[in-house]
Every structure is written in structure tokens, then in C-alpha cells.
Design a protein around this motif. Structure first.
Motif, PDB file in Angstrom:
ATOM      1  N   ALA A   1      -0.362  11.882  -7.579  1.00  0.00           N
ATOM      2  CA  ALA A   1      -0.296  12.617  -8.844  1.00  0.00           C
ATOM      3  C   ALA A   1      -0.122  14.115  -8.612  1.00  0.00           C
ATOM      4  O   ALA A   1       0.452  14.820  -9.447  1.00  0.00           O
ATOM      5  CB  ALA A   1      -1.555  12.360  -9.667  1.00  0.00           C
ATOM      6  N   SER A   2      -0.607  14.601  -7.476  1.00  0.00           N
ATOM      7  CA  SER A   2      -0.499  16.026  -7.158  1.00  0.00           C
ATOM      8  C   SER A   2       0.764  16.349  -6.375  1.00  0.00           C
ATOM      9  O   SER A   2       0.993  17.502  -6.017  1.00  0.00           O
ATOM     10  CB  SER A   2      -1.735  16.470  -6.354  1.00  0.00           C
ATOM     11  N   GLY A   3       1.568  15.321  -6.091  1.00  0.00           N
ATOM     12  CA  GLY A   3       2.803  15.546  -5.354  1.00  0.00           C
ATOM     13  C   GLY A   3       2.619  15.686  -3.856  1.00  0.00           C
ATOM     14  O   GLY A   3       3.465  16.256  -3.168  1.00  0.00           O
ATOM     15  N   TRP A   4       1.514  15.184  -3.347  1.00  0.00           N
ATOM     16  CA  TRP A   4       1.234  15.300  -1.920  1.00  0.00           C
ATOM     17  C   TRP A   4       1.687  14.053  -1.191  1.00  0.00           C
ATOM     18  O   TRP A   4       1.628  12.945  -1.721  1.00  0.00           O
ATOM     19  CB  TRP A   4      -0.261  15.517  -1.669  1.00  0.00           C
ATOM     20  N   ASP A   5       2.105  14.223   0.032  1.00  0.00           N
ATOM     21  CA  ASP A   5       2.511  13.114   0.888  1.00  0.00           C
ATOM     22  C   ASP A   5       1.273  12.569   1.574  1.00  0.00           C
ATOM     23  O   ASP A   5       0.660  13.257   2.406  1.00  0.00           O
ATOM     24  CB  ASP A   5       3.547  13.584   1.910  1.00  0.00           C
ATOM     25  N   ALA A   6       0.859  11.343   1.229  1.00  0.00           N
ATOM     26  CA  ALA A   6      -0.355  10.752   1.807  1.00  0.00           C
ATOM     27  C   ALA A   6      -0.080   9.299   2.179  1.00  0.00           C
ATOM     28  O   ALA A   6       0.748   8.635   1.551  1.00  0.00           O
ATOM     29  CB  ALA A   6      -1.519  10.836   0.823  1.00  0.00           C
ATOM     30  N   SER A   7      -0.752   8.811   3.183  1.00  0.00           N
ATOM     31  CA  SER A   7      -0.605   7.414   3.604  1.00  0.00           C
ATOM     32  C   SER A   7      -1.973   6.859   3.952  1.00  0.00           C
ATOM     33  O   SER A   7      -2.903   7.601   4.298  1.00  0.00           O
ATOM     34  CB  SER A   7       0.339   7.280   4.794  1.00  0.00           C
ATOM     35  N   ALA A   8      -2.090   5.518   3.853  1.00  0.00           N
ATOM     36  CA  ALA A   8      -3.371   4.859   4.097  1.00  0.00           C
ATOM     37  C   ALA A   8      -3.554   4.578   5.584  1.00  0.00           C
ATOM     38  O   ALA A   8      -2.602   4.283   6.300  1.00  0.00           O
ATOM     39  CB  ALA A   8      -3.440   3.544   3.312  1.00  0.00           C
ATOM     40  N   LEU A   9      -4.788   4.663   6.036  1.00  0.00           N
ATOM     41  CA  LEU A   9      -5.141   4.367   7.429  1.00  0.00           C
ATOM     42  C   LEU A   9      -6.469   3.655   7.440  1.00  0.00           C
ATOM     43  O   LEU A   9      -7.425   4.087   6.788  1.00  0.00           O
ATOM     44  CB  LEU A   9      -5.231   5.665   8.244  1.00  0.00           C
TER      45      LEU A   9
ATOM     46  N   ILE B   1       0.832  -1.203   0.000  1.00  0.00           N
ATOM     47  CA  ILE B   1       0.000   0.000   0.000  1.00  0.00           C
ATOM     48  C   ILE B   1       0.863   1.248   0.000  1.00  0.00           C
ATOM     49  O   ILE B   1       0.642   2.191  -0.768  1.00  0.00           O
ATOM     50  CB  ILE B   1      -0.943   0.000   1.219  1.00  0.00           C
ATOM     51  N   GLN B   2       1.901   1.268   0.856  1.00  0.00           N
ATOM     52  CA  GLN B   2       2.748   2.443   0.975  1.00  0.00           C
ATOM     53  C   GLN B   2       3.548   2.709  -0.289  1.00  0.00           C
ATOM     54  O   GLN B   2       3.889   3.853  -0.593  1.00  0.00           O
ATOM     55  CB  GLN B   2       3.707   2.285   2.161  1.00  0.00           C
ATOM     56  N   GLY B   3       3.848   1.655  -1.038  1.00  0.00           N
ATOM     57  CA  GLY B   3       4.645   1.837  -2.241  1.00  0.00           C
ATOM     58  C   GLY B   3       3.987   2.757  -3.247  1.00  0.00           C
ATOM     59  O   GLY B   3       4.650   3.534  -3.925  1.00  0.00           O
ATOM     60  N   GLY B   4       2.661   2.701  -3.327  1.00  0.00           N
ATOM     61  CA  GLY B   4       1.944   3.576  -4.238  1.00  0.00           C
ATOM     62  C   GLY B   4       2.240   3.253  -5.698  1.00  0.00           C
ATOM     63  O   GLY B   4       2.652   2.140  -6.040  1.00  0.00           O
ATOM     64  N   TRP B   5       2.041   4.251  -6.567  1.00  0.00           N
ATOM     65  CA  TRP B   5       2.225   4.081  -8.009  1.00  0.00           C
ATOM     66  C   TRP B   5       3.047   5.228  -8.580  1.00  0.00           C
ATOM     67  O   TRP B   5       2.980   6.358  -8.080  1.00  0.00           O
ATOM     68  CB  TRP B   5       0.870   4.067  -8.727  1.00  0.00           C
ATOM     69  N   GLU B   6       3.782   4.934  -9.631  1.00  0.00           N
ATOM     70  CA  GLU B   6       4.356   5.978 -10.472  1.00  0.00           C
ATOM     71  C   GLU B   6       3.228   6.314 -11.456  1.00  0.00           C
ATOM     72  O   GLU B   6       3.009   5.597 -12.425  1.00  0.00           O
ATOM     73  CB  GLU B   6       5.607   5.470 -11.192  1.00  0.00           C
ATOM     74  N   VAL B   7       2.510   7.394 -11.157  1.00  0.00           N
ATOM     75  CA  VAL B   7       1.187   7.578 -11.745  1.00  0.00           C
ATOM     76  C   VAL B   7       1.213   7.867 -13.249  1.00  0.00           C
ATOM     77  O   VAL B   7       0.265   7.526 -13.962  1.00  0.00           O
ATOM     78  CB  VAL B   7       0.406   8.681 -10.997  1.00  0.00           C
ATOM     79  N   VAL B   8       2.263   8.488 -13.733  1.00  0.00           N
ATOM     80  CA  VAL B   8       2.321   8.755 -15.172  1.00  0.00           C
ATOM     81  C   VAL B   8       2.428   7.445 -15.947  1.00  0.00           C
ATOM     82  O   VAL B   8       1.698   7.199 -16.916  1.00  0.00           O
ATOM     83  CB  VAL B   8       3.504   9.686 -15.505  1.00  0.00           C
ATOM     84  N   GLU B   9       3.330   6.579 -15.495  1.00  0.00           N
ATOM     85  CA  GLU B   9       3.485   5.281 -16.148  1.00  0.00           C
ATOM     86  C   GLU B   9       2.225   4.439 -15.977  1.00  0.00           C
ATOM     87  O   GLU B   9       1.795   3.735 -16.909  1.00  0.00           O
ATOM     88  CB  GLU B   9       4.689   4.542 -15.573  1.00  0.00           C
TER      89      GLU B   9
END
Length: 217
Positions: free
Chosen positions: A207-215, A124-132
């Protein structure tokens, strides 16, 4: 407080891993597993791709350490097509036999809990490289829409992802901190309707460059 053995100690006592085929009904889930699952989507993925990510058994407890969602997805798939298992599942005397990884043992219950949470949370923390990601999804949607739907994405989610890329602020630092705020931290908590909605919000944030994490609560 105890801790997992060092890498050197583990290497001295290393146990081989192997694939075994076990009747689906003999797979026992862990006593505690807080991870939620999109069972219908997992079943659709198994139908499209077969068994790719193999379930893992904890030899110490005899219960699963990974693959709880895949177990549920397989049970749901069997209810729909009992004589047509996904690729990779063997049908022996009308019984679904599922490949599992054997040979891993937890040290104790705390070690098992930590391993279970880690394998889910780090993904979950890894996230995505959103453009790719958006490029790959767009290509899939155009070339094979049925295959695209097995990814867990919908047309609406892809549209939202693409819109977030168009709206992202190029002047926002990659870490997601506005320099005008100095050392002060401002946080926003967003309540999501389900796991898919949470994933969508995380993608928009990335995608917006924000630091976010799941809870999950």
C-alpha cells in the motif's frame, strides 16, 4: 543438472486429470512441506464455502502435492462435526470422502519439491491490489460480517489496511525506490509473530509502494 521436460515433450505424454473421492484418512501429506497453515481459519472457510480449491495428489509418490492445509482443516472440521462434512465432501458409511485431483505425477523428488514450493510461494509473491482489496473487504464487512471473517481478515487488520492507504505517499515511485538514495540499497528485516502478521506487513508495504517479499526461517 536435470530439468523438467519441455512443454512439447510433456504434451506428447500428457495425462488426463480427473476428480476422485478418497477417504480423508487415506490422504498422506508430503514427506517435506515447510508451509505453515492457519488451520482454524481454513476450517471456518470450508464450513462457509465448502470445497472450492481441490487437493492434488502426486501419482508418483502417492502423497499430496497441494492441499496440506485443507487436509488439516478437514480433519479439524471432522473432529467438531463428524456427521456434517463441508459441502463437496461426501459422507459414505460415516466416512468423509474428499475430492482430489488425480493424474499429475512428479518426475522425481526434486521436481515434486519445486512444484510444492512454487504453488505456495508464487501466491505469496503475487500480493494484493490493495485499493481493490480494501474496497471488497469493506463491502463484505458491511453486508455480511460473518462471511467477512472467513476471509482471514479481522476488523483490526482491515482498519490497519485502510489507515495504510490514507498514509501512503503519493510521490513515492511504484517500484518503492527513493530516487534520493541513488543505487544504494537499504533493507529492513521485520520479525513477524505468525503468518497472518507477515501477510499484514506485506499488505502495508504494498500500500505504501514499497518493494517487499516474504521470508520464512
Amino acid at each position: 543438472m536435470g530439468s523438467p521436460k519441455s512443454n512439447a515433450a510433456q504434451q506428447d505424454e500428457a495425462q488426463p486429470r480427473w476428480i476422485d473421492y478418497v477417504p480423508l484418512d487415506e490422504l498422506t501429506q508430503a514427506d517435506r512441506n515447510p508451509k505453515l497453515h492457519e488451520v482454524d481459519k481454513i476450517s471456518a472457510s470450508l464450513d462457509a464455502h465448502g470445497v472450492v480449491d481441490v487437493i492434488t495428489l502426486d501419482e508418483r509418490t502417492g502423497t499430496l502435492i497441494s492441499g496440506h492445509g485443507r487436509r488439516k482443516g478437514l480433519i479439524a472440521a471432522r473432529e467438531q462435526s463428524p456427521h456434517d462434512p463441508p459441502e463437496g465432501v461426501l459422507l459414505i458409511d460415516d466416512v468423509w470422502h474428499v475430492p482430489i485431483v488425480r493424474g499429475w505425477s512428479s518426475i522425481d523428488d526434486a521436481h515434486a519439491d519445486a512444484a510444492l514450493i512454487t504453488m505456495n510461494e508464487l501466491t505469496i509473491q503475487g500480493g494484493w491490489e490493495v485499493v481493490e482489496l480494501s474496497t471488497m473487504l469493506t463491502e463484505l464487512a458491511a453486508s455480511d460480517h460473518d462471511l467477512f471473517t472467513t476471509t482471514g481478515y479481522t476488523d483490526d487488520r482491515l482498519d490497519t489496511l485502510m489507515a495504510s492507504l490514507d498514509d501512503s505517499d503519493p510521490d513515492m515511485p511504484s517500484g518503492g525506490t527513493d530516487p534520493q538514495l541513488g543505487d544504494t540499497q537499504y533493507k529492513v528485516i521485520i520479525s513477524c509473530t505468525d503468518e497472518s502478521h507477515q501477510a499484514e506487513i506485506l499488505e502495508l508495504a504494498a500500500a505504501s509502494g514499497w518493494d517487499a517479499s516474504a521470508l520464512m526461517q
